[in-house]
Design a protein around this motif. Structure first.
Motif, PDB file in Angstrom:
ATOM      1  N   SER A  43      50.399  67.403  58.800  1.00  0.00           N
ATOM      2  CA  SER A  43      50.576  68.293  57.657  1.00  0.00           C
ATOM      3  C   SER A  43      51.370  69.524  58.080  1.00  0.00           C
ATOM      4  CB  SER A  43      49.201  68.724  57.122  1.00  0.00           C
ATOM      5  OG  SER A  43      49.314  69.794  56.233  1.00  0.00           O
ATOM      6  N   THR A  45      50.663  72.429  56.786  1.00  0.00           N
ATOM      7  CA  THR A  45      49.838  73.564  56.373  1.00  0.00           C
ATOM      8  C   THR A  45      49.774  74.642  57.446  1.00  0.00           C
ATOM      9  OG1 THR A  45      48.503  72.094  55.012  1.00  0.00           O
ATOM     10  CG2 THR A  45      47.562  74.241  55.534  1.00  0.00           C
ATOM     11  N   ASP A  91      42.953  78.060  54.380  1.00  0.00           N
ATOM     12  CA  ASP A  91      43.547  77.222  55.420  1.00  0.00           C
ATOM     13  C   ASP A  91      43.078  77.601  56.820  1.00  0.00           C
ATOM     14  OD1 ASP A  91      44.942  75.892  53.465  1.00  0.00           O
ATOM     15  OD2 ASP A  91      46.756  77.110  53.685  1.00  0.00           O
ATOM     16  N   TRP A  96      36.403  76.387  58.823  1.00  0.00           N
ATOM     17  CA  TRP A  96      35.904  75.159  58.197  1.00  0.00           C
ATOM     18  C   TRP A  96      35.230  74.251  59.232  1.00  0.00           C
ATOM     19  CZ3 TRP A  96      34.993  74.899  53.366  1.00  0.00           C
ATOM     20  CH2 TRP A  96      35.834  75.480  52.414  1.00  0.00           C
ATOM     21  N   GLU A 114      32.342  68.053  52.935  1.00  0.00           N
ATOM     22  CA  GLU A 114      33.374  68.877  52.299  1.00  0.00           C
ATOM     23  C   GLU A 114      34.131  69.693  53.344  1.00  0.00           C
ATOM     24  OE1 GLU A 114      35.914  70.993  49.940  1.00  0.00           O
ATOM     25  OE2 GLU A 114      34.821  69.123  49.525  1.00  0.00           O
ATOM     26  N   HIS A 117      36.535  67.493  55.319  1.00  0.00           N
ATOM     27  CA  HIS A 117      37.709  67.164  54.499  1.00  0.00           C
ATOM     28  C   HIS A 117      38.710  68.325  54.503  1.00  0.00           C
ATOM     29  CE1 HIS A 117      37.225  63.221  52.650  1.00  0.00           C
ATOM     30  NE2 HIS A 117      35.921  63.439  52.625  1.00  0.00           N
ATOM     31  N   GLN A 118      38.203  69.535  54.481  1.00  0.00           N
ATOM     32  CA  GLN A 118      39.090  70.692  54.529  1.00  0.00           C
ATOM     33  C   GLN A 118      39.806  70.770  55.885  1.00  0.00           C
ATOM     34  OE1 GLN A 118      39.997  72.626  52.149  1.00  0.00           O
ATOM     35  NE2 GLN A 118      38.525  72.039  50.575  1.00  0.00           N
ATOM     36  N   GLY A 120      40.486  68.265  57.839  1.00  0.00           N
ATOM     37  CA  GLY A 120      41.473  67.186  57.842  1.00  0.00           C
ATOM     38  C   GLY A 120      42.678  67.486  56.979  1.00  0.00           C
ATOM     39  N   ARG A 121      42.462  68.196  55.874  1.00  0.00           N
ATOM     40  CA  ARG A 121      43.582  68.582  55.013  1.00  0.00           C
ATOM     41  C   ARG A 121      44.514  69.546  55.736  1.00  0.00           C
ATOM     42  NH1 ARG A 121      44.617  73.101  52.431  1.00  0.00           N
ATOM     43  NH2 ARG A 121      42.521  73.950  52.782  1.00  0.00           N
ATOM     44  N   ILE A 122      43.923  70.503  56.432  1.00  0.00           N
ATOM     45  CA  ILE A 122      44.709  71.531  57.100  1.00  0.00           C
ATOM     46  C   ILE A 122      45.370  70.995  58.359  1.00  0.00           C
ATOM     47  CG2 ILE A 122      44.597  73.800  58.225  1.00  0.00           C
ATOM     48  CD1 ILE A 122      41.993  74.195  56.423  1.00  0.00           C
ATOM     49  N   ASN A 123      44.575  70.257  59.153  1.00  0.00           N
ATOM     50  CA  ASN A 123      45.081  69.736  60.428  1.00  0.00           C
ATOM     51  C   ASN A 123      44.637  68.286  60.604  1.00  0.00           C
ATOM     52  OD1 ASN A 123      46.041  69.282  62.992  1.00  0.00           O
ATOM     53  ND2 ASN A 123      44.488  70.526  64.022  1.00  0.00           N
ATOM     54  N   PRO A 124      45.382  67.328  60.050  1.00  0.00           N
ATOM     55  CA  PRO A 124      45.001  65.916  60.153  1.00  0.00           C
ATOM     56  C   PRO A 124      44.871  65.423  61.591  1.00  0.00           C
ATOM     57  CG  PRO A 124      46.771  66.209  58.551  1.00  0.00           C
ATOM     58  CD  PRO A 124      46.631  67.511  59.283  1.00  0.00           C
TER      59      PRO A 124
END
Length: 509
Positions: A43, A45, A91, A96, A114, A117-118, A120-124
């Motif tokens: 990502s 991000t 972010d 998180w 939750e 998931h955050q 993983g969204r920011i740093n897969p």
């Protein structure tokens, strides 16, 4: 030469072998990852984050202070600061992650989910997030995403991260590797799956035999087996049971419990070969203790037959057939093993002289048993022999007798077979009557309930809990039959040819 001088090269060799095996496994996993394009997409991000903004700076200050609060065990203050950190900067992956680890540590997996998931969204590419999200994807049935996450985790040495932390968790490593192996099996990547499974088997053996730097209690080991099962990693659960079963210190009663557990797990994945190998490797004196109520000259054959029957009753017919073959290798006189194996082969479209011999000898040895009459009658049907002749009875008389001998518990399967035989002989009215009787049995909710209750009682008696959903087993055994019977009756009503079972001479057409 002194003893320590002998051991040094041996230890070095063992270390070198283990390293080479690890390298081979990594290469195998990397090949699967590349061939199937199972990469985790990074990502932007983090790269786009505004590090100099006041909100980001405040988020970092709150995160640092929260970490201090949690170290001092001031949880409420720490959680409040982490919430503030993620509010100022959604972010902030570090905040998180700390939330995820905290909630996971106290068992609040809904909150932990939750937070991960955050992350993983920011740093897969975060290995801890890949671990959690890989397991979650597997539970949700997303096999490819589970494989992608766990391949990235394993090849990124996420396993080393877990065992080298302040609180090493080899059980968490084994859990992820078990789910990864299962995902690879489901993707038909058998070579890589087997390699992963073997590596995990080696690790389990080292752990339980005290060859690893970690120790695990028997209760914890049973928890690990349950965890594998709940994750759907049945093969690794099976392996974990066997590692425990083969310990020399295990008493006979515990061995019985573990063998039953291994059988229950094997029903869910095994084609019969793995549980067969286990039973055939048990020493004779232990077999006598594990199967004391034998009915034949061979306790091992009795045990194999019992296991085959459990496989069959719970819907694993392929595994049951393998085990019936084992039974007959030891005890060729077992009539029901001959019948059940012969009928299975007919269902697979095989009708060679060996299959004919199985069914003919079973019928001659037990000509009054409904199941055996049905099998032998179905053989006559497949050969196109509907009526009696001077050589042997035909399909109709054998199947009618099977139905009569079923008494107050008529079989829908026998009636379905009888209907096909009547139809082939030109008696469509009798065929309709037989199929209607069969359909009324299958549509009767009390019949379904009785079968399900019987299955649940069997599972409770053997394992003390449910191994396989009774409704799913019933639908597996009877669902296709009901659809076929409905199609045949509809064809009769429409004046069209009925889709009855093809004869052996028609099977290749």
């Amino acid at each position: 030469m002194r003893l320590w001088q002998v051991w040094i090269p041996v230890l070095l060799l063992a270390t070198a072998v283990a390293a080479e095996e690890s390298n081979l496994l990594s290469r195998s996993l990397a090949e699967v990852q590349a061939r199937r394009n199972l990469y985790v997409q990074d990502s932007n991000t983090l790269a786009e984050r505004q590090w100099s903004s006041p909100a980001t700076k405040q988020s970092l200050r709150d995160y640092i202070e929260a970490r201090e609060m949690l170290l001092r065990q001031r949880d409420a203050a720490g959680l409040g600061l982490l919430s503030s950190a993620t509010h100022f900067d959604p972010d902030n992956a570090a905040a998180w992650r700390m939330l995820a680890l905290y909630w996971e540590g106290i068992g609040r997996m809904d909150y932990a989910r939750e937070a991960w998931h955050q992350v993983g969204r920011i740093n897969p590419m975060d290995l801890e997030a890949q671990y959690f999200l890989g397991l979650e994807s597997s539970k949700n049935g997303d096999v490819e995403n589970a494989a992608a996450m766990l391949l990235s985790w394993r090849l990124g040495q996420g396993d080393e991260l877990l065992v080298q932390s302040m609180r090493p968790r080899p059980d968490k490593v084994m859990r992820a590797e078990a789910v990864l192996a299962e995902s690879l099996y489901r993707l038909k990547e058998s070579a890589a799956a087997e390699a992963m499974r073997q590596s995990l088997r080696n690790d389990m053996a080292d752990l339980i035999h005290g060859r690893a730097r970690f120790q695990i209690s028997q209760d914890k080991w049973l928890d690990l087996i349950s965890l594998f099962q709940s994750d759907g990693a049945q093969r690794s659960a099976f392996d974990a049971v066997l590692v425990f079963f083969n310990l020399p210190v295990v008493d006979i009663q515990t061995r019985k419990t573990l063998l039953n557990l291994a059988i229950g797990i094997a029903i869910l994945f095994d084609d019969g070969s793995e549980i067969s190998a286990v039973i055939n490797q048990i020493p004779d004196e232990m077999i006598l203790a594990l199967a004391p109520n034998r009915t034949s000259e061979s306790a091992r054959a009795d045990l194999l037959f019992e296991v085959a029957t459990l496989f069959s009753n719970l819907g694993n017919q392929d595994g049951a057939a393998w085990l019936y073959e084992d039974v007959l290798e030891i005890d060729p006189t077992n009539v029901m093993a001959r019948n059940n194996l012969g009928y299975y082969e007919l269902e697979q479209g095989r009708m060679d002289p060996a299959v004919l011999r199985l069914l003919e000898t079973a019928w001659r040895d037990a000509p009054e048993h409904p199941a055996i009459l049905d099998s032998y009658g179905w053989l006559q049907y497949l050969q196109g022999r509907y009526e009696d002749d001077e050589d042997a009875p035909g399909a109709i008389s054998l199947l009618k007798e099977a139905h009569t001998r079923s008494g107050e518990f008529p079989s829908a399967e026998i009636l379905d077979h009888l209907g096909d035989a009547y139809y082939r002989s030109g008696n469509t009215d009798a065929a309709r009557e037989a199929w209607n009787q069969a359909l009324s049995i299958l549509e009767d909710p009390t019949e379904r309930q009785a079968h399900m209750l019987q299955s649940l009682e069997l599972q409770k008696m053997v394992w003390g809990r449910r191994i396989r959903d009774a409704g799913a087993v019933y639908d597996l055994n009877f669902g296709p039959m009901q659809v076929n019977i409905e199609a045949k009756l509809a064809a009769l009503d429409a004046g069209e040819p009925c889709p009855v079972y093809p004869l052996a001479t028609e099977a290749g057409e």
